[in-house]
Motif scaffolding. Structure first.
Motif, PDB file in Angstrom:
ATOM      1  N   ARG A   1       0.693  -1.194  -0.013  1.00  0.00           N
ATOM      2  CA  ARG A   1       0.015  -0.065  -0.144  1.00  0.00           C
ATOM      3  C   ARG A   1       0.807   1.267   0.040  1.00  0.00           C
ATOM      4  N   PRO A   2       0.267   2.437  -0.564  1.00  0.00           N
ATOM      5  CA  PRO A   2       1.209   3.722  -0.582  1.00  0.00           C
ATOM      6  C   PRO A   2       1.297   4.069   0.774  1.00  0.00           C
ATOM      7  N   LEU A   3       2.138   5.090   1.046  1.00  0.00           N
ATOM      8  CA  LEU A   3       2.331   5.455   2.448  1.00  0.00           C
ATOM      9  C   LEU A   3       1.663   6.461   2.677  1.00  0.00           C
ATOM     10  N   ARG A   4       1.169   6.542   4.032  1.00  0.00           N
ATOM     11  CA  ARG A   4       0.145   7.222   4.498  1.00  0.00           C
ATOM     12  C   ARG A   4       0.757   8.641   5.041  1.00  0.00           C
ATOM     13  N   PRO A   5       0.435   9.940   4.794  1.00  0.00           N
ATOM     14  CA  PRO A   5       0.951  11.102   5.445  1.00  0.00           C
ATOM     15  C   PRO A   5       1.069  10.775   6.699  1.00  0.00           C
ATOM     16  N   ARG A   6       2.163  11.361   7.464  1.00  0.00           N
ATOM     17  CA  ARG A   6       2.261  11.188   8.925  1.00  0.00           C
ATOM     18  C   ARG A   6       1.233  12.260   9.462  1.00  0.00           C
ATOM     19  N   ASP A   7       0.809  13.167   8.962  1.00  0.00           N
ATOM     20  CA  ASP A   7      -0.164  14.127   9.757  1.00  0.00           C
ATOM     21  C   ASP A   7      -1.511  13.769   9.565  1.00  0.00           C
ATOM     22  N   GLY A   8      -1.789  12.492   9.043  1.00  0.00           N
ATOM     23  CA  GLY A   8      -3.147  12.021   8.944  1.00  0.00           C
ATOM     24  C   GLY A   8      -4.036  12.788   8.151  1.00  0.00           C
ATOM     25  N   SER A   9      -3.509  13.690   7.413  1.00  0.00           N
ATOM     26  CA  SER A   9      -4.367  14.540   6.368  1.00  0.00           C
ATOM     27  C   SER A   9      -4.977  13.846   5.174  1.00  0.00           C
ATOM     28  N   ALA A  10      -6.294  13.906   4.837  1.00  0.00           N
ATOM     29  CA  ALA A  10      -6.466  13.121   3.554  1.00  0.00           C
ATOM     30  C   ALA A  10      -6.101  13.830   2.238  1.00  0.00           C
TER      31      ALA A  10
ATOM     32  N   VAL B   1       5.691  10.870  -3.102  1.00  0.00           N
ATOM     33  CA  VAL B   1       6.434  10.177  -1.754  1.00  0.00           C
ATOM     34  C   VAL B   1       5.664   9.140  -1.573  1.00  0.00           C
ATOM     35  N   ALA B   2       4.222   8.926  -1.763  1.00  0.00           N
ATOM     36  CA  ALA B   2       3.496   7.785  -1.293  1.00  0.00           C
ATOM     37  C   ALA B   2       3.725   6.493  -2.152  1.00  0.00           C
ATOM     38  N   TRP B   3       3.987   6.902  -3.547  1.00  0.00           N
ATOM     39  CA  TRP B   3       4.464   5.626  -4.064  1.00  0.00           C
ATOM     40  C   TRP B   3       5.691   5.397  -4.333  1.00  0.00           C
ATOM     41  N   LEU B   4       6.712   6.057  -3.373  1.00  0.00           N
ATOM     42  CA  LEU B   4       7.921   5.906  -3.342  1.00  0.00           C
ATOM     43  C   LEU B   4       8.571   4.437  -3.064  1.00  0.00           C
ATOM     44  N   PRO B   5       7.999   3.625  -2.195  1.00  0.00           N
ATOM     45  CA  PRO B   5       8.417   2.224  -2.032  1.00  0.00           C
ATOM     46  C   PRO B   5       8.201   1.397  -3.482  1.00  0.00           C
ATOM     47  N   HIS B   6       6.931   1.705  -4.072  1.00  0.00           N
ATOM     48  CA  HIS B   6       7.037   1.057  -5.343  1.00  0.00           C
ATOM     49  C   HIS B   6       7.795   1.292  -6.514  1.00  0.00           C
ATOM     50  N   ALA B   7       8.430   2.634  -6.403  1.00  0.00           N
ATOM     51  CA  ALA B   7       9.151   3.011  -7.587  1.00  0.00           C
ATOM     52  C   ALA B   7      10.632   2.298  -7.080  1.00  0.00           C
ATOM     53  N   ALA B   8      10.841   2.294  -5.502  1.00  0.00           N
ATOM     54  CA  ALA B   8      12.121   1.735  -5.363  1.00  0.00           C
ATOM     55  C   ALA B   8      12.221   0.277  -5.757  1.00  0.00           C
ATOM     56  N   ILE B   9      11.207  -0.597  -5.497  1.00  0.00           N
ATOM     57  CA  ILE B   9      11.276  -2.041  -6.104  1.00  0.00           C
ATOM     58  C   ILE B   9      11.287  -2.330  -7.457  1.00  0.00           C
ATOM     59  N   CYS B  10      10.492  -1.183  -8.182  1.00  0.00           N
ATOM     60  CA  CYS B  10      10.875  -1.154  -9.703  1.00  0.00           C
ATOM     61  C   CYS B  10      12.089  -0.926 -10.113  1.00  0.00           C
ATOM     62  N   PHE B  11      12.927  -0.164  -9.435  1.00  0.00           N
ATOM     63  CA  PHE B  11      14.468   0.225  -9.657  1.00  0.00           C
ATOM     64  C   PHE B  11      15.128  -1.136  -9.438  1.00  0.00           C
ATOM     65  N   LEU B  12      14.900  -1.901  -8.367  1.00  0.00           N
ATOM     66  CA  LEU B  12      15.615  -3.004  -7.881  1.00  0.00           C
ATOM     67  C   LEU B  12      15.324  -4.121  -9.090  1.00  0.00           C
ATOM     68  N   ALA B  13      14.279  -3.974  -9.653  1.00  0.00           N
ATOM     69  CA  ALA B  13      13.966  -5.073 -10.803  1.00  0.00           C
ATOM     70  C   ALA B  13      14.582  -4.731 -11.957  1.00  0.00           C
ATOM     71  N   PHE B  14      14.881  -3.455 -12.206  1.00  0.00           N
ATOM     72  CA  PHE B  14      15.692  -2.958 -13.415  1.00  0.00           C
ATOM     73  C   PHE B  14      16.862  -3.486 -13.282  1.00  0.00           C
ATOM     74  N   VAL B  15      17.727  -3.109 -12.109  1.00  0.00           N
ATOM     75  CA  VAL B  15      18.859  -3.482 -11.919  1.00  0.00           C
ATOM     76  C   VAL B  15      19.271  -5.124 -11.960  1.00  0.00           C
ATOM     77  N   THR B  16      18.043  -5.553 -11.405  1.00  0.00           N
ATOM     78  CA  THR B  16      18.602  -7.159 -11.573  1.00  0.00           C
ATOM     79  C   THR B  16      18.172  -7.589 -12.956  1.00  0.00           C
ATOM     80  N   LEU B  17      17.507  -6.958 -13.827  1.00  0.00           N
ATOM     81  CA  LEU B  17      17.370  -7.282 -15.331  1.00  0.00           C
ATOM     82  C   LEU B  17      18.605  -6.982 -15.991  1.00  0.00           C
ATOM     83  N   LEU B  18      19.446  -5.918 -15.563  1.00  0.00           N
ATOM     84  CA  LEU B  18      20.580  -5.876 -16.266  1.00  0.00           C
ATOM     85  C   LEU B  18      21.594  -6.828 -15.766  1.00  0.00           C
TER      86      LEU B  18
END
Length: 460
Positions: free
Chosen positions: A22-31, A40-57
């Motif tokens: 799941r995406p990261l929730r804002p720390r202040d709890g604001s919707a 920033v909420a989708w940063l973990p997904h982007a990091a995993i995709c980058f690891l997959a790209f490096v693994t492909l290389l």
């Protein structure tokens, strides 16, 4: 059996269950989220995709050229990339798929090499272990390390070349990474648990404080109620002697009123015995009123706090419960000033307005070492409880000059002639010579008030 049950529950039970990251929730709890916060909420997904790209290389392994030829790049790259991407939706399943890829590449790779590991499989499995360990609990990381070590040893044996040193090295490498992640996990869990315990403790402490304050208020108001009930009993006792030859029905009505008042005083004494603490000592003087405020201010001045009193409006007698609560509120506010703002001055304003009583206690900035800027909050809790009991309103906040201000308004119904006659009737009733039960009524009021009604008996 316990170890097998833990392994089965962590790595085998619903291994391929759908658990999306799941995406990261804002720390202040604001919707509401801006563009940057959404990224920033989708940063973990982007990091995993980058690891997959490096693994492909890194997936292309020349050790597989002899078997797959020109198709090695595409096949080997896809094989090591899929488990990394799979951690986004099925983390435990991604770990098992990574183990399968290690076995396949180890069996089909260059058999001249002692180790079944290739750069692509090493980075692939490392990425999978890190992501799965971050998404699960620390015990899962331990089981993944055991399975990884076992797979490495089995692959070295199946390839016909024993490689205990290489398997141990990989085990140490992966174990170190998983250990660091587990320590971070355990620390965060501990901090979260401590924070939750502190929150629960704070709630329980506030609840206990409210109950203690309500008990103290109940003890004091028992004395006030006992006084009024004793007045009713004495007046009912004395009323038949104010007229000549009263009708029997009238005498019986007043006798019933007195009996009910005495019964109420008895119940008050029983209830006070319940709310009274074991170490509670009954006061030997009447409960204070605003008329006793000068004595309190004199004591505060002796303690080193300059206090100024300002009264506005026409001073009038208020109900005893209101005057007692007003006195206690001023007393607690000045006590807070002495504790948390030593060296500052204080100002007490009392306003007799139409329909109520206004209080304002103001202190300046502390000029001495005050310690913590705020106390436990028990004093404010007690003041708020008293104001709420009387149906009033209260605010407590800092001023622009750095001091503190407490404002209170207590509504008071207009005093009618019946209420004034009730107060004056006590002294008149004491002069009637034939009141046989007046002394017993006053004694009962003393017992219900536990000492504070002592002054009530004297006035009666």
């Amino acid at each position: 059996m316990d170890a097998y049950g833990g392994l089965r529950g962590d790595l085998f039970h619903d291994a391929f269950a759908y658990r999306p990251l799941r995406p990261l929730r804002p720390r202040d709890g604001s919707a509401r989220r801006g563009a940057m916060r959404e990224a920033v909420a989708w940063l973990p997904h982007a990091a995993i995709c980058f690891l997959a790209f490096v693994t492909l290389l890194l997936g292309y392994s020349r050790s597989m050229d002899g078997f797959w030829g020109s198709r090695a790049l595409l096949l080997a790259g896809l094989m090591v990339t899929v488990p990394v991407l799979m951690t986004l939706v099925r983390p435990i399943g991604a770990f098992w798929l990574s183990c399968v890829v290690i076995v396949i590449t180890g069996m089909l790779g260059d058999h001249g090499s002692m180790s079944p590991w290739t750069p692509g499989t090493v980075f692939m499995h490392l990425s999978v272990l890190v992501v799965v360990a971050l998404r699960t609990r620390p015990r899962v990381a331990g089981w993944m390390w055991v399975v990884t070590f076992a797979v490495s040893m089995v692959m070295s044996t199946l390839r016909g070349r024993s490689d205990p040193l290489g398997s141990v090295q990989m085990a140490i490498f992966y174990g170190t990474v998983l250990l660091v992640i587990s320590v971070v996990h355990i620390r965060k869990d501990a901090e979260r648990q401590v924070s939750a315990e502190k929150s629960v403790t704070a709630v329980e402490r506030d609840r206990r404080t409210v109950l203690e304050e309500r008990t103290n208020i109940a003890r004091e108001l028992h004395d006030v109620v006992a006084h009024h009930m004793s007045v009713v009993a004495i007046q009912a006792e004395a009323a038949p002697y104010r007229v000549d030859n009263p009708p029997p029905e009238l005498a019986q009505a007043f006798a019933t009123i007195r009996e009910n008042a005495v019964a109420a005083l008895t119940e008050l004494r029983r209830v006070l015995g319940v709310v009274r603490a074991e170490d509670y000592e009954a006061p030997d003087a009447p409960q204070p009123t605003l008329a006793d405020l000068d004595g309190l201010l004199a004591n505060v001045r002796e303690a080193g706090l300059p206090v100024e009193k300002v009264i506005t409006g026409a001073v009038r007698e208020l109900p005893q419960g209101v005057e007692l609560s007003a006195y206690r509120i001023i007393q607690e506010a000045l006590s807070n000033t002495l504790r948390h703002a030593p060296g500052s001055g204080a100002r007490v304003e009392i306003g007799y307005v139409l329909g109520g009583l206004g209080l304002r206690i103001l202190n300046g900035r502390a000029t001495a070492e005050a310690g913590p800027s705020q106390g436990s909050g028990h004093g404010l809790t007690g003041m708020a409880e008293r104001v709420s009991m009387l149906g009033g309103a209260m605010t407590a906040e800092r001023t622009a000059e750095g001091g503190y201000e407490v404002t209170v308004f207590i509504p008071v119904a207009p005093t009618g002639p019946a209420e004034r006659s009730e107060r004056s009737g006590v002294s008149e009733a004491s002069g009637v010579s034939g009141v046989s039960g007046a002394e017993s009524t006053v004694d009962l009021a003393k017992g219900a008030g536990h000492g504070t009604a002592h002054g009530t008996g004297e006035r009666a």
